[in-house]
Design a protein around this motif. Structure first.
Motif, PDB file in Angstrom:
ATOM      1  N   VAL A 197       0.841  -1.200   0.000  1.00 27.06           N
ATOM      2  CA  VAL A 197       0.000   0.000   0.000  1.00 27.06           C
ATOM      3  C   VAL A 197       0.876   1.250   0.000  1.00 27.06           C
ATOM      4  N   GLU A 198       1.917   1.236   0.828  1.00 23.90           N
ATOM      5  CA  GLU A 198       2.801   2.391   0.906  1.00 23.90           C
ATOM      6  C   GLU A 198       3.502   2.623  -0.428  1.00 23.90           C
ATOM      7  N   ARG A 199       3.954   1.560  -1.081  1.00 26.78           N
ATOM      8  CA  ARG A 199       4.613   1.717  -2.386  1.00 26.78           C
ATOM      9  C   ARG A 199       3.649   2.314  -3.407  1.00 26.78           C
ATOM     10  N   ALA A 200       2.397   1.857  -3.390  1.00 31.14           N
ATOM     11  CA  ALA A 200       1.410   2.382  -4.333  1.00 31.14           C
ATOM     12  C   ALA A 200       1.137   3.859  -4.083  1.00 31.14           C
ATOM     13  N   LEU A 201       1.052   4.258  -2.813  1.00 31.69           N
ATOM     14  CA  LEU A 201       0.821   5.662  -2.491  1.00 31.69           C
ATOM     15  C   LEU A 201       2.009   6.517  -2.897  1.00 31.69           C
ATOM     16  N   MET A 202       3.214   6.030  -2.647  1.00 21.89           N
ATOM     17  CA  MET A 202       4.402   6.784  -3.033  1.00 21.89           C
ATOM     18  C   MET A 202       4.491   6.931  -4.548  1.00 21.89           C
ATOM     19  N   ALA A 203       4.124   5.880  -5.270  1.00 22.74           N
ATOM     20  CA  ALA A 203       4.135   5.961  -6.737  1.00 22.74           C
ATOM     21  C   ALA A 203       3.132   6.993  -7.223  1.00 22.74           C
ATOM     22  N   ARG A 204       2.000   7.096  -6.530  1.00 25.71           N
ATOM     23  CA  ARG A 204       1.006   8.114  -6.894  1.00 25.71           C
ATOM     24  C   ARG A 204       1.595   9.512  -6.731  1.00 25.71           C
ATOM     25  N   GLY A 205       2.460   9.698  -5.745  1.00 29.70           N
ATOM     26  CA  GLY A 205       3.075  11.004  -5.527  1.00 29.70           C
ATOM     27  C   GLY A 205       4.202  11.308  -6.483  1.00 29.70           C
ATOM     28  N   ILE A 221      15.283  13.047  -8.385  1.00 32.90           N
ATOM     29  CA  ILE A 221      15.390  13.759  -7.112  1.00 32.90           C
ATOM     30  C   ILE A 221      14.291  13.340  -6.156  1.00 32.90           C
ATOM     31  N   VAL A 222      13.078  13.218  -6.687  1.00 28.29           N
ATOM     32  CA  VAL A 222      11.917  12.961  -5.832  1.00 28.29           C
ATOM     33  C   VAL A 222      11.964  11.569  -5.218  1.00 28.29           C
ATOM     34  N   ALA A 223      12.323  10.559  -6.003  1.00 29.10           N
ATOM     35  CA  ALA A 223      12.249   9.165  -5.533  1.00 29.10           C
ATOM     36  C   ALA A 223      13.006   8.934  -4.221  1.00 29.10           C
ATOM     37  N   PRO A 224      14.276   9.356  -4.101  1.00 24.11           N
ATOM     38  CA  PRO A 224      14.991   9.061  -2.847  1.00 24.11           C
ATOM     39  C   PRO A 224      14.681  10.014  -1.704  1.00 24.11           C
ATOM     40  N   ILE A 225      14.020  11.136  -1.980  1.00 21.90           N
ATOM     41  CA  ILE A 225      13.805  12.150  -0.942  1.00 21.90           C
ATOM     42  C   ILE A 225      12.369  12.160  -0.430  1.00 21.90           C
ATOM     43  N   ALA A 226      11.405  12.141  -1.342  1.00 26.12           N
ATOM     44  CA  ALA A 226      10.003  12.320  -0.942  1.00 26.12           C
ATOM     45  C   ALA A 226       9.494  11.167  -0.089  1.00 26.12           C
ATOM     46  N   SER A 227       9.834   9.936  -0.446  1.00 29.44           N
ATOM     47  CA  SER A 227       9.307   8.785   0.296  1.00 29.44           C
ATOM     48  C   SER A 227       9.724   8.794   1.766  1.00 29.44           C
ATOM     49  N   PRO A 228      11.019   8.969   2.095  1.00 24.45           N
ATOM     50  CA  PRO A 228      11.386   9.014   3.518  1.00 24.45           C
ATOM     51  C   PRO A 228      10.740  10.178   4.264  1.00 24.45           C
ATOM     52  N   LEU A 229      10.629  11.332   3.612  1.00 21.58           N
ATOM     53  CA  LEU A 229      10.005  12.476   4.275  1.00 21.58           C
ATOM     54  C   LEU A 229       8.527  12.210   4.549  1.00 21.58           C
ATOM     55  N   ALA A 271      13.412  21.969  -7.626  1.00 17.20           N
ATOM     56  CA  ALA A 271      13.488  20.591  -7.129  1.00 17.20           C
ATOM     57  C   ALA A 271      12.759  20.456  -5.796  1.00 17.20           C
ATOM     58  N   ALA A 272      12.907  21.436  -4.919  1.00 17.78           N
ATOM     59  CA  ALA A 272      12.222  21.390  -3.625  1.00 17.78           C
ATOM     60  C   ALA A 272      10.711  21.399  -3.809  1.00 17.78           C
ATOM     61  N   PHE A 273      10.236  22.190  -4.760  1.00 11.57           N
ATOM     62  CA  PHE A 273       8.797  22.215  -5.014  1.00 11.57           C
ATOM     63  C   PHE A 273       8.318  20.872  -5.557  1.00 11.57           C
ATOM     64  N   ALA A 274       9.130  20.217  -6.393  1.00  7.47           N
ATOM     65  CA  ALA A 274       8.756  18.897  -6.916  1.00  7.47           C
ATOM     66  C   ALA A 274       8.633  17.891  -5.781  1.00  7.47           C
ATOM     67  N   VAL A 275       9.516  17.961  -4.799  1.00  7.63           N
ATOM     68  CA  VAL A 275       9.437  17.072  -3.635  1.00  7.63           C
ATOM     69  C   VAL A 275       8.165  17.364  -2.845  1.00  7.63           C
ATOM     70  N   ILE A 282       0.433  12.392  -2.470  1.00  5.76           N
ATOM     71  CA  ILE A 282       0.291  11.024  -1.967  1.00  5.76           C
ATOM     72  C   ILE A 282      -1.092  10.825  -1.383  1.00  5.76           C
ATOM     73  N   TRP A 283      -1.595  11.816  -0.648  1.00  2.00           N
ATOM     74  CA  TRP A 283      -2.871  11.701   0.047  1.00  2.00           C
ATOM     75  C   TRP A 283      -3.941  12.627  -0.493  1.00  2.00           C
ATOM     76  N   ALA A 284      -3.596  13.506  -1.411  1.00  2.00           N
ATOM     77  CA  ALA A 284      -4.582  14.453  -1.941  1.00  2.00           C
ATOM     78  C   ALA A 284      -4.433  14.524  -3.452  1.00  2.00           C
ATOM     79  N   PRO A 285      -5.486  14.959  -4.169  1.00  2.00           N
ATOM     80  CA  PRO A 285      -5.389  15.069  -5.626  1.00  2.00           C
ATOM     81  C   PRO A 285      -4.295  16.025  -6.080  1.00  2.00           C
ATOM     82  N   GLU A 286      -4.059  17.076  -5.298  1.00  2.00           N
ATOM     83  CA  GLU A 286      -3.056  18.058  -5.695  1.00  2.00           C
ATOM     84  C   GLU A 286      -2.615  18.851  -4.474  1.00  2.00           C
ATOM     85  N   LEU A 287      -1.419  19.403  -4.551  1.00  2.33           N
ATOM     86  CA  LEU A 287      -0.895  20.261  -3.484  1.00  2.33           C
ATOM     87  C   LEU A 287      -1.749  21.515  -3.378  1.00  2.33           C
TER      88      LEU A 287
END
Length: 404
Positions: A197-205, A221-229, A271-275, A282-287
């Motif tokens: 479930v977590e992998r699917a949510l992260m992929a959505r983000g 940039i996003v893959a290694p940073i966004a998931s841990p955060l 890059a920070a905005f992309a993260v 992950i949890w909402a349709p859009e930021l």
């Protein structure tokens, strides 16, 4: 008929440290994932049945309410049943059960009663068996009248199991869970079981986006940073606001003639905005306030461009101002072409110029060619993108209009 949801949250997890509903997933809790599934399927009201209210569950409920979900906490079965009118369609979610969006959406529009099922295989042994071929995946669709009748007959007995058996006896419609291939329905008893479930949510983000920067630069940039955060519960808005602040430091440096720090700050802010956007989606349709935040960053980049054009004009002539003006003019033209693309059903090529693309090209071009030729190259890229795209749409328009 209106759709509502009833989520059971009463059983402890395998560790004995909390409820299954509070198991962690992508920085939040399992019950928030279940509530999000129900909301995306069309549930207007979500009732959570829980006898005791630990702090983590109370915080999860408050987060859902802060995001606009109509969440009601019921401490007893009688209280939960009273929350539903007889003509309401109820999406019933058993304690600790997960599934994918497509399967839940299909269940929500099925004729009631309906059950989500999975094959009777060893990997589904934790789920309740219906017959020799299928097991119940923990999701059902019933109507309020059946719920009230079941409670009137049994009182505060095992409501979920009884509703299931009555639905099975009535030859309820069966919806295959996991047919979407996204998340296989399962009963979750411990945190590690939520990894898919977590992998699917992260992929959505980590959505690719339309341009080459989103697909080939931000993805790295996003893959290694966004998931841990996200797993640590970091909120996206502070990162997004920080990216705008960093972007506006760039024209401050440029105003004093320090264009190299400005050229580095702009891509870092992008890059920070992309993260932040990846975490937010992950949890909402859009930021939230995405357009405003993007406009703020691009305004900072435009200010740097203006200051750079003024510097070149003082040393090389005022014609460089016109060269620099071609950049925002071309980008504005490309943006105005979006409604035409939608009308013609034309996908936007990945190579087209964009604000983020020009920002990322700024530092390497400046190193290779110097500031004057950098501005010229960016202007040529932006103007060329506009002209080529306009020509492609003009060629497509007659055939598309003739077909319609």
């Amino acid at each position: 008929m209106p759709l509502a949801a009833l989520i059971a949250a009463q059983e402890a997890d395998d560790s004995g440290q909390g409820l299954r509903a509070t198991l962690p997933v992508a920085g939040r809790t399992l019950v928030e994932y279940q509530a999000a599934l129900a909301a995306r399927a069309g549930a207007e009201t979500i009732v959570i049945l829980v006898e005791r209210m630990p702090g983590e569950l109370a915080r999860a409920v408050q987060r859902l309410r802060n995001e606009g979900a109509a969440v009601i906490v019921a401490r007893t079965i009688a209280d939960a049943v009273d929350r539903f009118d007889p003509d309401t369609r109820i999406l019933l979610i058993a304690d600790g059960c997960v599934a994918g969006d497509a399967a839940v959406a299909a269940l929500a529009v099925a004729p009631a009663p309906a059950l989500m099922v999975v094959p009777d295989k060893p990997e589904n042994a934790l789920l309740e068996r219906l017959d020799s071929e299928a097991r119940w995946a923990g999701f059902a669709l019933i109507d309020g009248a059946r719920l009230h009748a079941t409670h009137a007959m049994l009182g505060d007995w095992d409501l979920v199991s009884t509703v299931l058996r009555r639905a099975a006896q009535e030859d309820a419609t069966r919806i295959e869970g996991g047919a979407d291939g996204e998340i296989v329905p399962q009963l979750v008893l411990e945190p590690k079981a939520l990894a898919p479930v977590e992998r699917a949510l992260m992929a959505r983000g980590r959505r690719d986006g339309a341009g080459w920067v989103a697909r080939y630069v931000h993805r790295l940039i996003v893959a290694p940073i966004a998931s841990p955060l996200a797993a640590r519960g970091v909120k996206p808005m502070p990162i997004a606001i920080g990216s705008v602040v960093a972007a506006w430091l760039a024209p401050l440096f440029a105003a004093f003639g320090f264009f190299w720090p400005a050229a580095v700050l702009l891509p870092l802010a992008t890059a920070a905005f992309a993260v932040a956007r990846a975490i937010g989606t992950i949890w909402a349709p859009e930021l939230p306030a995405r357009r405003l935040l993007i406009a703020g960053r691009h305004a900072a980049a435009l200010a740097v461009l203006g200051l750079l054009a003024m510097m070149l004009a003082r040393t090389l002539g005022w014609g460089w101002v016109l060269v620099a003006l071609a950049i925002p003019a071309s980008l504005a033209g490309l943006d105005r072409a979006r409604p035409i693309e939608a009308l013609l059903g034309a996908d936007r090529p990945v190579w087209l110029a964009s604000g983020d693309a020009l920002i990322w090209l700024l530092p390497p071009l400046a190193v290779l060619a110097g500031w004057p030729w950098t501005v010229a190259a960016l202007a040529l890229y932006a103007l060329g993108s506009f002209v080529i795209r306009l020509d492609a749409l003009a060629r497509r328009a007659p055939s598309r209009l003739a077909a319609s």
